[in-house]
Design an enzyme around this catalytic site. Structure first.
Site, PDB file in Angstrom:
ATOM      1  N   ARG A  90       0.871  -1.189   0.000  1.00  0.00           N
ATOM      2  CA  ARG A  90       0.000   0.000   0.000  1.00  0.00           C
ATOM      3  C   ARG A  90       0.901   1.229   0.000  1.00  0.00           C
ATOM      4  O   ARG A  90       1.501   1.559   1.025  1.00  0.00           O
ATOM      5  CB  ARG A  90      -0.920   0.021   1.232  1.00  0.00           C
ATOM      6  CG  ARG A  90      -1.931  -1.119   1.328  1.00  0.00           C
ATOM      7  CD  ARG A  90      -3.020  -1.079   0.265  1.00  0.00           C
ATOM      8  NE  ARG A  90      -3.771   0.164   0.246  1.00  0.00           N
ATOM      9  CZ  ARG A  90      -4.814   0.442   1.030  1.00  0.00           C
ATOM     10  NH1 ARG A  90      -5.230  -0.464   1.914  1.00  0.00           N
ATOM     11  NH2 ARG A  90      -5.448   1.580   0.932  1.00  0.00           N
ATOM     12  N   ASP A 244      -4.252   9.202   6.062  1.00  0.00           N
ATOM     13  CA  ASP A 244      -3.267   8.141   5.843  1.00  0.00           C
ATOM     14  C   ASP A 244      -1.848   8.679   5.757  1.00  0.00           C
ATOM     15  O   ASP A 244      -0.892   7.940   5.929  1.00  0.00           O
ATOM     16  CB  ASP A 244      -3.597   7.371   4.562  1.00  0.00           C
ATOM     17  CG  ASP A 244      -4.821   6.502   4.732  1.00  0.00           C
ATOM     18  OD1 ASP A 244      -4.658   5.292   4.927  1.00  0.00           O
ATOM     19  OD2 ASP A 244      -5.942   7.033   4.677  1.00  0.00           O
ATOM     20  N   ASN A 254      -6.368  11.556   2.591  1.00  0.00           N
ATOM     21  CA  ASN A 254      -7.364  10.626   3.123  1.00  0.00           C
ATOM     22  C   ASN A 254      -8.151  10.038   1.961  1.00  0.00           C
ATOM     23  O   ASN A 254      -7.928  10.376   0.791  1.00  0.00           O
ATOM     24  CB  ASN A 254      -8.291  11.357   4.105  1.00  0.00           C
ATOM     25  CG  ASN A 254      -9.130  10.405   4.946  1.00  0.00           C
ATOM     26  OD1 ASN A 254      -8.612   9.450   5.520  1.00  0.00           O
ATOM     27  ND2 ASN A 254     -10.419  10.663   5.019  1.00  0.00           N
TER      28      ASN A 254
END
Length: 365
Positions: A90, A244, A254
């Site tokens: 990620r 994030d 985000n």
């Protein structure tokens, strides 16, 4: 937090002492299912496929992924290989790299025979730390909600809008954006939460609504495009979202759609807060729009939806014409100028380099 009266974290070491237990979040809200990770490859898949999701939980899972790798082969070569695989699962959430760097930093100083135990211990420490950090975020954010309740004469519930899921399912426990809501609710402040559905993966409708319902917090699920309308009509008192990755000057990255909510909030004078742990701050970058890599995910997340039919079956259906392509950007960046304040474990600050370094002086330059 509790599920049917049983206290859960989102990640734990199983009774066998080495495999890792997680909640399969792809099965929510229609089924609560736990599963086990028995290898680094399974941990990497869980992160990439969003079986686990949310920046703090991704970091914790990555840390345990390294522990699983060290259990099999604690060599320098395997440490590097496992790190390289996990860090690419990620790209946007900075917590993953932060947790992997933290565990790798501990292991690099040890002999191979000592690494597996040390990796498990450091991963557990990361998890315990996250619980304490999120609880503190909740305490600081609770004060903001309480003040709004007082300003409205204690005569009506505080209406809060949130986007995506930044609750305990996104962390190890408590959550970031939802922690202040849980703390305020538990303190007896009447609340109502507008829950953005959060297309394309519907984390709001599937996860936030499930969490709030299980905890007894009143809420209403809304289509993503509804928030601005509600703000225009005065039925949103504040917004709280997670992030994030946050830059040193206060830009926040985000779930896609957050930027649009921030714009609507600014236009309507609605406070827009972002809740975050220290591990989500990337002190190496300043301009979020230019410097944060934005994850692009599979088209099927946009073109296909999964849900429960009237007879209780879970099925997936295609919602766009055959042959139509879809773009799927996972995140957007909200500039600091649109953020009313950052709610951290150390307190609340302005979304600016000066505001952030006042709370984190060790990162001043």
């Amino acid at each position: 937090m509790k599920v049917d009266g049983v206290a859960y974290r989102t990640i734990w070491v199983n009774p066998d002492g080495w495999s890792i237990g997680i909640i399969d979040q792809t099965k929510l809200p229609h089924a609560f299912v736990t599963t086990s990770l028995s290898s680094m490859a399974e941990a990497a898949h869980a992160i990439k496929a969003m079986v686990v999701r949310g920046a703090p939980l991704i970091g914790a899972t990555g840390a345990y992924g390294l522990a699983l790798a060290m259990r099999v082969d604690p060599s320098d070569a395997n440490l590097k290989a496992a790190y390289d695989v996990l860090v690419e699962t990620r790209p946007t959430a900075i917590n993953l790299r932060w947790a992997l760097d933290r565990v790798r930093g501990v292991l690099a100083k040890l002999q191979p025979a000592e690494r597996a135990a040390a990796a498990y211990a450091e991963s557990a420490a990361i998890c315990d730390e996250d619980v304490g950090v999120c609880s503190a975020i909740g305490d600081h954010g609770h004060k903001i909600i309480e003040q709004l309740y007082i300003e409205h004469g204690r005569k009506r519930p505080v209406n809060i809008l949130t986007h995506c899921n930044a609750g305990w399912l996104a962390c190890v426990d408590w959550g970031t954006a939802l922690a202040p809501i849980y703390k305020a609710h538990d303190a007896g402040i009447p609340l109502h939460v507008w829950v953005d559905e959060t297309r394309p993966r519907n984390q709001g409708a599937s996860l936030t609504a499930w969490e709030l319902g299980r905890h007894g917090v009143k809420h209403t699920v809304i289509a993503d495009n509804t928030g601005g309308h509600l703000m225009q009509h005065g039925v949103v008192d504040m917004c709280i979202v997670g992030t994030d990755r946050t830059t040193r000057r206060g830009d926040v990255c985000n779930k896609i759609g957050t930027y649009l909510k921030a714009l609507a909030a600014k236009d309507n004078g609605v406070p827009f807060y972002v809740a975050l742990p220290f591990s989500t701050i990337d002190w190496t970058i300043s301009d979020g729009v230019k410097e944060i890599p934005i994850e692009e995910r599979a088209e099927e997340e946009v073109t296909v939806m999964t849900g429960k039919t009237s007879d209780g079956a879970i099925t997936s259906v295609r919602i766009v014409p055959d042959g139509s392509r879809a773009a799927n950007y996972g995140f957007d960046v909200t500039p600091a100028r649109l953020v009313s304040g950052l709610i951290t474990e150390r307190g609340v600050c302005l979304a600016s380099e000066a505001g952030m370094t006042a709370l984190y002086p060790e990162h001043a330059r």
